[in-house]
Design an enzyme around this catalytic site. Structure first.
Site, PDB file in Angstrom:
ATOM      1  N   SER A   7      -4.102  20.239 -37.414  1.00  0.00           N
ATOM      2  CA  SER A   7      -4.561  20.365 -38.807  1.00  0.00           C
ATOM      3  C   SER A   7      -3.469  21.042 -39.635  1.00  0.00           C
ATOM      4  CB  SER A   7      -5.830  21.232 -38.813  1.00  0.00           C
ATOM      5  OG  SER A   7      -5.969  21.972 -39.996  1.00  0.00           O
TER       6      SER A   7
ATOM      7  N   TYR B 180     -10.520  28.568 -37.034  1.00  0.00           N
ATOM      8  CA  TYR B 180     -10.146  27.146 -36.993  1.00  0.00           C
ATOM      9  C   TYR B 180      -8.617  27.025 -37.021  1.00  0.00           C
ATOM     10  CZ  TYR B 180      -9.919  22.239 -38.515  1.00  0.00           C
ATOM     11  OH  TYR B 180      -9.641  20.894 -38.625  1.00  0.00           O
TER      12      TYR B 180
HETATM   13  N1  LIG Z   1     -11.622  15.547 -41.887  1.00  0.00           N
HETATM   14  C1  LIG Z   1     -10.518  16.224 -42.149  1.00  0.00           C
HETATM   15  O1  LIG Z   1     -10.105  16.392 -43.304  1.00  0.00           O
HETATM   16  C2  LIG Z   1      -9.710  16.809 -41.010  1.00  0.00           C
HETATM   17  C3  LIG Z   1      -8.501  17.428 -41.326  1.00  0.00           C
HETATM   18  C4  LIG Z   1      -7.740  17.963 -40.298  1.00  0.00           C
HETATM   19  C5  LIG Z   1      -8.171  17.877 -39.000  1.00  0.00           C
HETATM   20  N2  LIG Z   1      -9.360  17.292 -38.715  1.00  0.00           N
HETATM   21  C6  LIG Z   1      -9.748  17.235 -37.308  1.00  0.00           C
HETATM   22  O2  LIG Z   1     -10.037  15.897 -36.967  1.00  0.00           O
HETATM   23  C7  LIG Z   1     -11.002  15.884 -35.921  1.00  0.00           C
HETATM   24  C8  LIG Z   1     -12.174  14.986 -36.309  1.00  0.00           C
HETATM   25  O3  LIG Z   1     -12.742  15.474 -37.496  1.00  0.00           O
HETATM   26  P1  LIG Z   1     -13.809  14.644 -38.371  1.00  0.00           P
HETATM   27  O4  LIG Z   1     -13.459  14.879 -39.778  1.00  0.00           O
HETATM   28  O5  LIG Z   1     -13.907  13.253 -37.858  1.00  0.00           O
HETATM   29  O6  LIG Z   1     -15.120  15.482 -38.081  1.00  0.00           O
HETATM   30  P2  LIG Z   1     -16.495  15.022 -37.397  1.00  0.00           P
HETATM   31  O7  LIG Z   1     -17.368  16.236 -37.447  1.00  0.00           O
HETATM   32  O8  LIG Z   1     -16.992  13.765 -37.975  1.00  0.00           O
HETATM   33  O9  LIG Z   1     -16.047  14.740 -35.892  1.00  0.00           O
HETATM   34  C9  LIG Z   1     -15.898  15.741 -34.919  1.00  0.00           C
HETATM   35  C10 LIG Z   1     -16.556  15.247 -33.659  1.00  0.00           C
HETATM   36  O10 LIG Z   1     -16.325  16.189 -32.600  1.00  0.00           O
HETATM   37  C11 LIG Z   1     -17.529  16.284 -31.854  1.00  0.00           C
HETATM   38  N3  LIG Z   1     -17.592  17.559 -31.135  1.00  0.00           N
HETATM   39  C12 LIG Z   1     -17.661  18.806 -31.659  1.00  0.00           C
HETATM   40  N4  LIG Z   1     -17.769  19.691 -30.667  1.00  0.00           N
HETATM   41  C13 LIG Z   1     -17.772  18.996 -29.489  1.00  0.00           C
HETATM   42  C14 LIG Z   1     -17.857  19.338 -28.130  1.00  0.00           C
HETATM   43  N5  LIG Z   1     -17.977  20.622 -27.735  1.00  0.00           N
HETATM   44  N6  LIG Z   1     -17.813  18.346 -27.207  1.00  0.00           N
HETATM   45  C15 LIG Z   1     -17.697  17.057 -27.572  1.00  0.00           C
HETATM   46  N7  LIG Z   1     -17.614  16.657 -28.844  1.00  0.00           N
HETATM   47  C16 LIG Z   1     -17.655  17.624 -29.786  1.00  0.00           C
HETATM   48  C17 LIG Z   1     -18.629  16.220 -32.920  1.00  0.00           C
HETATM   49  O11 LIG Z   1     -19.873  15.914 -32.341  1.00  0.00           O
HETATM   50  C18 LIG Z   1     -18.085  15.119 -33.813  1.00  0.00           C
HETATM   51  O12 LIG Z   1     -18.498  13.855 -33.349  1.00  0.00           O
HETATM   52  C19 LIG Z   1     -11.383  17.339 -35.665  1.00  0.00           C
HETATM   53  O13 LIG Z   1     -10.601  17.843 -34.601  1.00  0.00           O
HETATM   54  C20 LIG Z   1     -11.008  18.008 -36.959  1.00  0.00           C
HETATM   55  O14 LIG Z   1     -10.748  19.385 -36.788  1.00  0.00           O
HETATM   56  C21 LIG Z   1     -10.146  16.741 -39.692  1.00  0.00           C
END
Ligand SMILES: NC(=O)c1ccc[n+]([C@@H]2O[C@H](COP(=O)([O-])OP(=O)(O)OC[C@H]3O[C@@H](n4cnc5c(N)ncnc54)[C@H](O)[C@@H]3O)[C@@H](O)[C@H]2O)c1
Length: 275
Positions: free
Chosen positions: A158, A171
């Site tokens: 991130s 985070y």
């Molecule tokens: N959306 C953004 O702007 C953004 C920016 C930077 C990084 N990210 C990273 O991208 C990744 C995906 O994010 P997203 O936006 O799709 O969010 P999201 O919440 O849609 O997806 C995250 C997924 O991880 C799963 N998860 C959480 N804890 C878990 C566990 N203990 N075991 C198994 N699965 C688990 C959740 O159930 C969910 O399906 C994450 O690592 C997030 O930190 C997202």
């Protein structure tokens, strides 16, 4: 050039917004997806449509912080003689009590709104999820890559890893740790034909964060949305598809001399100082 046809790829957090976008794009190009997620119904619903792309996929309930549940998946794959070509660690996120309500601790700020009000259990869960939540799957699924002397691992970091996000110390620290570990592991596995890289998404618009970025009634940017855009030189939010092309590149032979990097996909956010 970027073919993933017949490659078997584990995706954690596969029913989340970014995890599903990546899985769907890879499946459309003929990869076989082993989709891991916590919620069976959500997984089944998301992956029903992937079956139509012709390859047989597998979805399994698995908590990335539960070594036992990861081992069960590995044993199942072993029994079915399924070998893994790549692992993409997408699962991540933050527990609510791990973020401070106030950006600064002024004299008048209630302590509970500051760092001193953070919930330590949520803090630990959040650092664990974003760091160990990738380390554990790598430990369990990477072993078969080490035995077969080939593999490709992609972690999701991130912007918070590069510079901590205000209010989100746990985070940011967890993502900084996974960026650091990506470098360590890339070096450690460099003689084993296994590459390890990460992607650091900028601000990606998803259904989960839409309400933080846009006012529901007016559709205008919220103050937070405005701040993000003013710090993003391209002046726009990212789309999950912006990450997909980087995944294809990192999985391909075209990036065969690349290991240990974290690629920012951020519209210039991390390059911009604003002065
Ligand atoms: N959306 C953004 O702007 C953004 C920016 C930077 C990084 N990210 C990273 O991208 C990744 C995906 O994010 P997203 O936006 O799709 O969010 P999201 O919440 O849609 O997806 C995250 C997924 O991880 C799963 N998860 C959480 N804890 C878990 C566990 N203990 N075991 C198994 N699965 C688990 C959740 O159930 C969910 O399906 C994450 O690592 C997030 O930190 C997202």
């Amino acid at each position: 050039m970027f073919s993933v046809k017949n490659r078997t790829i584990i995706v954690t957090g596969a029913s989340g917004v970014i995890g599903f976008a990546i899985s769907e794009a890879l499946a459309k190009k003929g990869a076989r997806i082993i989709a891991l997620g916590r919620n069976k119904e959500k997984l089944n619903k998301s992956f029903e449509q992937l079956a139509s792309f012709g390859t047989e996929h597998l979805q399994m309930v698995c908590d990335v912080l539960d070594v036992h549940s990861l081992q069960e998946v590995a044993q199942h794959l072993d029994k079915k003689k399924i070998t893994i070509d790549a692992l993409i660690n997408v699962a991540g996120g933050a527990a609510p009590g791990a973020s401070a309500r106030s950006e600064f601790l002024f004299a008048e700020t209630p302590l509970e709104d500051s760092f001193f009000g953070l919930d330590l259990n949520d803090f630990r869960y959040t650092t664990d999820l974003n760091f160990l939540g990738s380390v554990y799957p790598i430990k369990i699924f990477g072993e078969s890559m080490a035995k077969q002397k080939s593999g490709n691992i992609i972690n999701i970091s991130s912007m918070g890893a590069i510079q901590p996000l205000s209010k989100s110390p746990a985070y940011s620290a967890g993502k900084a740790a996974i960026t650091n570990f990506t470098q360590w592991l890339a070096v450690h596995l460099s003689k084993s034909n296994i590459r390890v890289n990460a992607i650091a998404p900028g601000f990606i618009l998803t259904e989960q964060n839409r309400f933080l970025l846009f006012d529901e009634k007016s559709g205008n940017l919220t103050p937070r949305g405005q701040r993000i855009l003013s710090h993003t030189p391209q002046g726009k939010l990212g789309d999950p598809d912006d990450l997909v092309s980087t995944v294809f590149w990192l999985l391909s032979e075209k990036s065969s001399f690349i290991t240990g990097i974290t690629v920012p996909v951020d519209g210039g956010f991390s390059a911009y100082n604003g002065i």
